[in-house]
Write an enzyme that holds these catalytic residues in place. Structure first.
Site, PDB file in Angstrom:
ATOM      1  N   TYR A 135       0.819  -1.213   0.000  1.00  0.00           N
ATOM      2  CA  TYR A 135       0.000   0.000   0.000  1.00  0.00           C
ATOM      3  C   TYR A 135       0.858   1.270   0.000  1.00  0.00           C
ATOM      4  O   TYR A 135       0.368   2.347  -0.316  1.00  0.00           O
ATOM      5  CB  TYR A 135      -0.931   0.041   1.228  1.00  0.00           C
ATOM      6  N   LYS A 186       3.186 -15.467   2.533  1.00  0.00           N
ATOM      7  CA  LYS A 186       3.125 -16.201   1.268  1.00  0.00           C
ATOM      8  C   LYS A 186       4.586 -16.473   0.901  1.00  0.00           C
ATOM      9  O   LYS A 186       5.073 -16.087  -0.176  1.00  0.00           O
ATOM     10  CB  LYS A 186       2.390 -15.339   0.224  1.00  0.00           C
ATOM     11  N   ASP A 218      -3.414 -17.993   1.621  1.00  0.00           N
ATOM     12  CA  ASP A 218      -4.572 -18.647   0.988  1.00  0.00           C
ATOM     13  C   ASP A 218      -5.165 -19.704   1.920  1.00  0.00           C
ATOM     14  O   ASP A 218      -6.381 -19.821   2.069  1.00  0.00           O
ATOM     15  CB  ASP A 218      -4.195 -19.245  -0.382  1.00  0.00           C
ATOM     16  N   ASP A 242      -5.629  -6.685   5.833  1.00  0.00           N
ATOM     17  CA  ASP A 242      -6.811  -5.951   5.394  1.00  0.00           C
ATOM     18  C   ASP A 242      -7.908  -6.944   5.020  1.00  0.00           C
ATOM     19  O   ASP A 242      -9.060  -6.858   5.466  1.00  0.00           O
ATOM     20  CB  ASP A 242      -6.410  -5.105   4.167  1.00  0.00           C
ATOM     21  N   ASP A 246     -11.317  -8.399   7.555  1.00  0.00           N
ATOM     22  CA  ASP A 246     -12.706  -8.242   7.127  1.00  0.00           C
ATOM     23  C   ASP A 246     -13.403  -9.600   7.077  1.00  0.00           C
ATOM     24  O   ASP A 246     -14.566  -9.728   7.460  1.00  0.00           O
ATOM     25  CB  ASP A 246     -12.781  -7.587   5.742  1.00  0.00           C
TER      26      ASP A 246
END
Ligand code: NAD
Length: 351
Positions: A135, A186, A218, A242, A246
């Site tokens: 980001y 990852k 994942d 992020d 959620d």
């Protein structure tokens, strides 16, 4: 204790008023000062983060925020939009650690879309790095290649020290909970997160009591739905956090129940509900104030180190739920539907 109170827009003022009511009922030595942010900041001073608001927040020990945003500001230039005020204050205060608990009260198990036995008693703390990663990494942008085709670029970057400081937050929190940290990465594909894993392993040497595990993002997304109760503390970078936070929030049924904290290196923090300003229900006295009230409990725990009063608030929320009080978003047949202010009153009474 100096607290900057920033109600913001939409349902912000209604829900923050309930948290202030609960804090006042504790009879602590708290000085609370209000200032506008978001659309309210734009209306008051032509800036979603007015200078006076930023100064107040910098001088305070903690910030209690409602939410910002309203569709009526969508046409403003980007730097004047309410959300910019929020991004700027996080950056100005150096809030690099975002803590989002996903906790399901047994009384609300039927509000989740998952089977009650999968989620009942769920208690996860997601620790998300908030100021680095793809980001913020440079280079970034959209450019035109020599062949005339456009190319979009973002860069995933983490320095060792950035990883270590967020790791430390996660290990410290795990020490106060069930002493389990699951680091999500990852590392099989991304070198940036290979370093993440190495640093987490190094750091774990300093916390011999904490059990560290690793999971690819994942798989973590899948495990959160399949068997979420296996997790205690999850720590991850900005983009993975992020998405996963959620996802985890929805395990609990209502976003109106979920608090959050964003901390700097000295545990100064900004505390806010995980949801937005809900303009669709603003001013109707129907919003659920519990996420904001529980954010105030997190403030006492993490910034003021006051575990006793943090638990008093949390227990009062549990009691109000056990007594059957429900706002519309968590209401089910046979419970007592109340408005935002009445829910605040029920928590105060339970205190
Ligand atoms: P939202 O979270 O505001 O609302 C999503 C849905 O959840 C709506 O139906 C809303 O009524 C409901 N809801 C949210 N909080 C609730 C509560 N406490 N009680 C009962 N119901 C609740 O998200 P959105 O609709 O996508 O965004 C609305 C505005 O909020 C936008 O301007 C957006 O930019 C802003 N926003 C702000 C923040 C923040 O301030 N941290 C976060 C997300 C969105």
């Amino acid at each position: 204790m100096k607290i900057a109170v920033l109600p913001g827009d939409g349902i912000g003022p209604e829900i923050v008023a309930q948290a202030v009511k609960v804090l006042n009922a504790l009879n602590l030595n708290i000085e609370m000062t209000e200032a506008p942010i978001g659309g309210a900041g734009y209306e008051a001073a032509g800036d979603p983060l007015p200078d006076a608001t930023l100064k107040l927040a910098k001088d305070a020990d903690a910030v209690l925020l409602g939410a910002v945003g309203d569709w009526k500001y969508d046409k403003l230039e980007r730097h004047l939009r309410p959300e910019r005020g929020l991004l700027r204050i996080r950056k100005e205060l150096n809030l690099f650690a975002n803590l989002r608990p996903a906790l399901l009260y047994p009384e609300l198990a039927s509000a989740s879309t998952l089977k009650p036995e999968v989620v009942s008693g769920l208690d996860i703390m997601i620790v998300r790095e908030l100021t680095g990663d793809i980001y913020f990494g440079q280079p970034r942008g959209i450019s035109t290649l020599e062949n005339g085709e456009r190319e979009g670029v973002n860069t995933m970057r983490y320095s060792e020290s950035e990883i270590r400081r967020i790791g430390r937050v996660a290990f410290d929190i795990a020490m106060k909970r069930n002493k389990k940290v699951c680091s999500v990465d990852k590392a099989n594909v991304l070198e940036c997160t290979e370093l993440w894993r190495q640093v987490m392993i190094e750091l774990s040497q300093e916390y011999p009591e904490v059990e560290l595990s690793h999971m690819y993002v994942d798989n973590a997304a899948m495990q959160l739905i399949r068997a979420p109760k296996q997790f205690d503390v999850m720590v991850t970078g900005n983009i993975f956090g992020d998405i996963l936070s959620d996802e985890a929030s929805m395990l609990t049924g209502s976003i109106g129940m979920l608090p959050s904290a964003s901390l700097d290196a000295n545990n100064k923090g900004m505390y806010e509900p995980s949801h937005g300003s809900a303009p669709d229900i603003a001013g109707k006295d129907v919003a659920n104030p519990l996420a904001t009230i529980l954010s105030a409990a997190m403030m006492l725990r993490y910034t003021f180190n006051d575990e006793v009063n943090a638990q008093r608030i949390e227990n009062a929320v549990k009691k109000a739920l056990a007594q059957g009080f429900r706002t519309a978003d968590i209401w089910t047949d046979g419970t007592n539907k109340v408005g935002c202010a009445a829910m605040g009153d029920a928590v105060v009474a339970a205190l």
